[in-house]
Design an enzyme around this catalytic site. Structure first.
Site, PDB file in Angstrom:
ATOM      1  N   ASP A  13       0.831  -1.214   0.000  1.00 50.83           N
ATOM      2  CA  ASP A  13       0.000   0.000   0.000  1.00 50.83           C
ATOM      3  C   ASP A  13       0.863   1.261   0.000  1.00 50.83           C
ATOM      4  OD1 ASP A  13      -2.096  -1.732   0.144  1.00 50.83           O
ATOM      5  OD2 ASP A  13      -2.731  -1.204   2.165  1.00 50.83           O
ATOM      6  N   SER A  18       5.336  -7.052   2.353  1.00 54.09           N
ATOM      7  CA  SER A  18       4.630  -7.938   1.439  1.00 54.09           C
ATOM      8  C   SER A  18       3.727  -7.078   0.581  1.00 54.09           C
ATOM      9  CB  SER A  18       3.820  -8.971   2.229  1.00 54.09           C
ATOM     10  OG  SER A  18       3.173  -9.868   1.356  1.00 54.09           O
ATOM     11  N   ARG A  46      19.091  -2.899  12.510  1.00 52.97           N
ATOM     12  CA  ARG A  46      19.837  -3.338  13.693  1.00 52.97           C
ATOM     13  C   ARG A  46      21.069  -4.166  13.349  1.00 52.97           C
ATOM     14  NH1 ARG A  46      17.167  -4.047  19.355  1.00 52.97           N
ATOM     15  NH2 ARG A  46      19.408  -4.000  19.653  1.00 52.97           N
ATOM     16  N   TYR A  51      -6.337  -8.113   7.751  1.00 54.08           N
ATOM     17  CA  TYR A  51      -5.951  -6.706   7.863  1.00 54.08           C
ATOM     18  C   TYR A  51      -7.132  -5.945   8.440  1.00 54.08           C
ATOM     19  CZ  TYR A  51      -3.421  -2.487   6.279  1.00 54.08           C
ATOM     20  OH  TYR A  51      -2.714  -1.302   6.203  1.00 54.08           O
TER      21      TYR A  51
END
Lengths: 578, 578
Positions: B204, B220, B270, B478
């Site tokens: 999105d 994704s 990280r 979602y």
């Protein structure tokens, strides 16, 4: 003694299963041509264990009592045969050393835990007593993942997971099963099949390897094009570590940082002991068919394999043998009329006639097998698309006869290796993966590398290959090589094997596609994942196992490298040979 | 100033792009019903940066000179606007805090390296000078991966990769491309498309996120069913670490131990800074079609989605909105006759009549979109199979009109969030993944969790959901939720969000399917991967970054958790709430 199946102590697989060449008339002449030796009839039916000179266990009474307390006295075994069965995997050098009574360092005790809690107690005891724990599944490793370091001074415990062999539950809605790590391939499939499911994972070692072993070594089965590598198949797992049980719940996908699942997969015992796995299972396909194709050349065959993938045909597998392997394959046909029978639809003579008419060089032709699964319509449609691609590359379609034959023979190859060893011949394998654009180069360079080693040794050697396991971006190339050995076998083997391995790396390919690293491929890790990458992995092992109690010396920093046999410490720098 | 595109400093996306409801007659009444407020016309066209009260940079002259020396003075920026653009991602709380001048801790300098060597020099300088480096892509994170720790005392450097924005090479035979990490989605697709290729990855956030960001957060895209999650797409990468460059060459698959590739993917800065990636690219499909289906109930729709996967249809995406989201979706249709036009083949009135005749509860119906790609025959065949499955679950086929509409609208949703915020409403999202067998439970429990929070707050709240990204073993759910906020927004938001997140974990789902962990989801890591799993990951971070110079406080052990706002230190034990 626990009721756990083991392979024969002196070679691959089961007692009384052999490779035989007397019923394969083309085989002996081919071997004569290929490596210049005259085959003798097989003499070695078995090897008397009384001939083995087994080092004594070094475990102390106190340590053994503690282990007895954890797994029960019946399940902590110090007798020689069991320790020898667990001393190594089945690399050709493992077998050779076993037959020659060269046991560098063997486990002092074999324990068979019966539960995850017992595994946790063993892990905790290992840290407290400073023991070395080496997890053991089916013992089929050919990358030397199972041998203690030769110099190991501490007590070595082989942890055989064989009693943890149950399919625990199946989530039928999700196509997921929870399975104990120690189950052997056939036992697992039997439990799954009885409820209408399959894992779809069939490595060559299938009969003698376990689910946990596949996980720990990043295995890939011959049907990975459809069912995925083991890393795709595993969706969750339990791993026993010092400090407690890691539980990764079954998830289709997740974004929880660096993937722990992908750290444990391929960890070869260095990050703990895998006890349970959540894996994807599938309903058995409505229809299954394997079709054979003959391509005029390797290049055309490879191109066809790539185009099958590009066309998104979704085959179950698609593999092609190069010209040498095709010659070998035809030479292992059982009876003179057998191939003719199996491809009777066209008739072998007619086929050969067609090839000659087309001007084929029959020394260059390459046989391919493609497997289709799905509904009747799916299979028909896929076959049609592949037929178009294959014909576009000049192939002849041999039909399903040879395909069925391939399906039956697929797990038999390792027995050939033991037979050859008896004849004074090393037959071994090296496999890799690379992008499609590199495959021709990788293939050519591996041949040249083997040839250079054979020449240096003054030997007539043989190498052959097939392509299998295809992906969007590339595929696996699997090489088999053979040559007659002398008393100087350690040096000879190391020279041939390291040359081939180095040629992989120098050609943009990886050290192994699915055999894992172990001690065998450890010298190439820095070249494969870069020195800084190896450093990070080294840090992971150090933080996970500060006492080096868990299968130390595997994957990175193995002391027993092939380079020792060559009198060197390290592989050459990338590209130094060529 | 380097020529790098940034989002607006006070909200999502580009200036002068807005959500508008005046042309959507059903929208305001729906909002009134859903959360009890009367929408006002949008007033906020932009926000004057002069209103921002920006903390001064703390960087010393010496440090700045060193950074200038590495990237050039033009590319080390300390002015306020740039630092504010880089201070956080676009979580709704980030935007809220920005608008409220609540800058907990903002970067002291933004650097724009122009090469991998410059990144290496920055990394080395960070270790030597004890700086904190936070890699920055498009700044679209909604999991708070980009904010410095509020308590950070050291100099904070935001490393914007925006100048590293090139497709470097395409291996056309292998379907692989080497691409710099800082390229934005549209810029990358433009470079790929011009040579006939696509990545097929469309999250999105696509317009405002980068390839490196997708890698670092385990992104994704909406077409992951066909093209894979970013973890499947990435085949090799370069990562700059203290101690040197990690180079993972492009490989289709490999068995080199624990996967370094899968450690860097999702590492959120990280483990180092990702500079280049080898990714799978695809030829644009011959044909592409999106078809809409209306199901009578959520359960039937979900079942159909699962059966599509079981039937191995190989769709590009298959998503279904639940009843609430379907209602919302219909309420955002642009004009009263628009839906009627788009489904004119059947006619909306006729459709509604059919539904009534069948006895549908129109409050329960659920709209689904399925995307097909391939040859004309492939698309036709797939559509036919899905039509059979959909009809078997009682669906009506709405055709390609609404499908095309979905394809156009797909990147617009985040602008709605900014509009709602102006109206005094929080609209936000939580997404997860779980096995198929759990999806109904996860859905039900997330609704109940949100409702319990709304009730506790005495509010009329809204929640809606869709299923997307399906896999063999499960799918992503979602959720979008909304409620009117007060001055006590920190507490209100934390309560709703943590209740929903905890319900995921308690229902066998994961803390996030593709939004990453950041600070936002870090409190659930121990519950998700188990405490012993989190410990191992903690050890990895400690060994990789002993000085905590690389985006510390993300993924694990974040100091700025939502629980702070609730006056608690930790999430509840799993299952404690329900």
């Amino acid at each position: 003694m626990p009721n756990v199946k083991h392979q024969k102590w002196w070679g691959w697989g089961e007692e009384n299963v052999f490779f035989t060449w007397q019923n394969k008339p083309a085989f002996a002449p081919m071997v004569k041509r290929a490596i210049g030796i005259d085959l003798r009839p097989r003499q070695r039916d078995t090897v008397d264990f009384a001939t083995a000179q087994v080092p004594e266990t070094r475990i102390s009474t106190e340590q053994l009592e503690i282990l007895n307390g954890i797994v029960g006295a019946d399940n902590a075994v110090t007798e020689d045969h069991t320790r020898v069965v667990h001393w190594a995997g089945k690399a050709v050098t493992d077998i050779l050393k076993t037959l020659q009574n060269r046991f560098d360092r063997i486990p002092d005790v074999v324990v068979y835990p019966g539960s995850e809690d017992e595994v946790q107690a063993l892990v905790d005891a290992a840290v407290e007593l400073d023991l070395v724990l080496i997890p053991f599944g089916g013992g089929s490793s050919i990358s030397r993942s199972l041998q203690p370091r030769p110099e190991e001074e501490r007590t070595v415990v082989s942890v055989d997971l064989g009693r943890l062999n149950k399919v625990l539950e199946i989530d039928e809605t999700s196509g997921l099963a929870r399975i104990q790590a120690g189950v052997l391939g056939p036992d697992m499939e039997e439990q799954l099949n009885s409820r209408g499911w399959t894992l779809g994972h069939f490595p060559d070692s299938f009969n003698h390897s376990t689910l946990g072993g596949w996980a720990a070594t990043r295995s890939s089965g011959m049907q990975s094009d459809k069912y995925g590598d083991i890393a795709d198949i595993i969706r969750g797992m339990n791993v026993v570590r010092q400090g407690g049980l890691v539980t990764l719940r079954p998830l289709p996908s997740t974004s929880t940082g660096p993937s722990l699942r992908e750290m444990f997969i391929g960890s070869e015992g260095r990050l703990g002991i895998i006890t349970e796995l959540w894996v994807q299972v599938h309903r058995e396909a409505e229809q299954r068919e394997v079709i054979a194709y003959m391509f005029p050349t390797w290049q055309q065959g490879l191109t066809a394999m790539r185009k099958i993938h590009e066309a998104e045909v979704h085959t179950t597998f698609a593999r092609i043998s190069d010209a040498h392997e095709t010659e070998f394959s035809l030479a292992t046909q059982k009876a003179p009329t057998s191939l003719k029978k199996t491809i009777s639809a066209k008739g072998q003579d007619a086929l050969w006639a067609v090839m000659r008419k087309r001007g084929w060089d029959t020394k260059a032709m390459c046989i391919a097998y493609v497997c289709y699964e799905g509904s009747k319509d799916d299979v028909a449609r896929k076959k049609k698309t592949v037929a178009g691609i294959a014909k576009g590359q000049g192939a002849l379609i041999l039909g399903s006869g040879p395909g069925a034959l391939y399906d039956q023979k697929k797990f038999d190859t390792p027995y050939l290796r033991d037979f050859l060893l008896e004849q004074g011949v090393i037959g071994d394998v090296s496999e890799t993966a690379a992008p499609w654009s590199q495959l021709t180069t990788v293939h050519k360079n591996a041949y040249a590398a083997a040839q250079s080693a054979f020449e240096e040794l003054g030997k007539t050697g043989w190498i052959m290959s097939h392509m299998s396991h295809s992906y969007h971006a590339g595929a696996c190339l699997y090489f088999t090589f053979a040559f007659e050995i002398s008393d100087n076998v350690d040096h000879e083997y190391a020279l041939v094997k390291t040359r081939i391995q180095q040629s992989f790396i120098d050609s943009g390919a990886t050290l192994s596609h699915h055999h894992g690293v172990g001690a065998e491929h450890s010298p190439w890790m820095e070249q494969d994942v870069s020195p800084a990458g190896a450093d990070l992995m080294r840090g992971l092992f150090a933080t996970a196992d500060p006492g080096q109690n868990f299968n130390p010396g595997k994957i990175l920093d193995s002391p027993d490298t092939l380079y020792r046999a060559l009198g060197q410490d390290q592989p050459p720098a990338p590209g130094a040979q060529s």
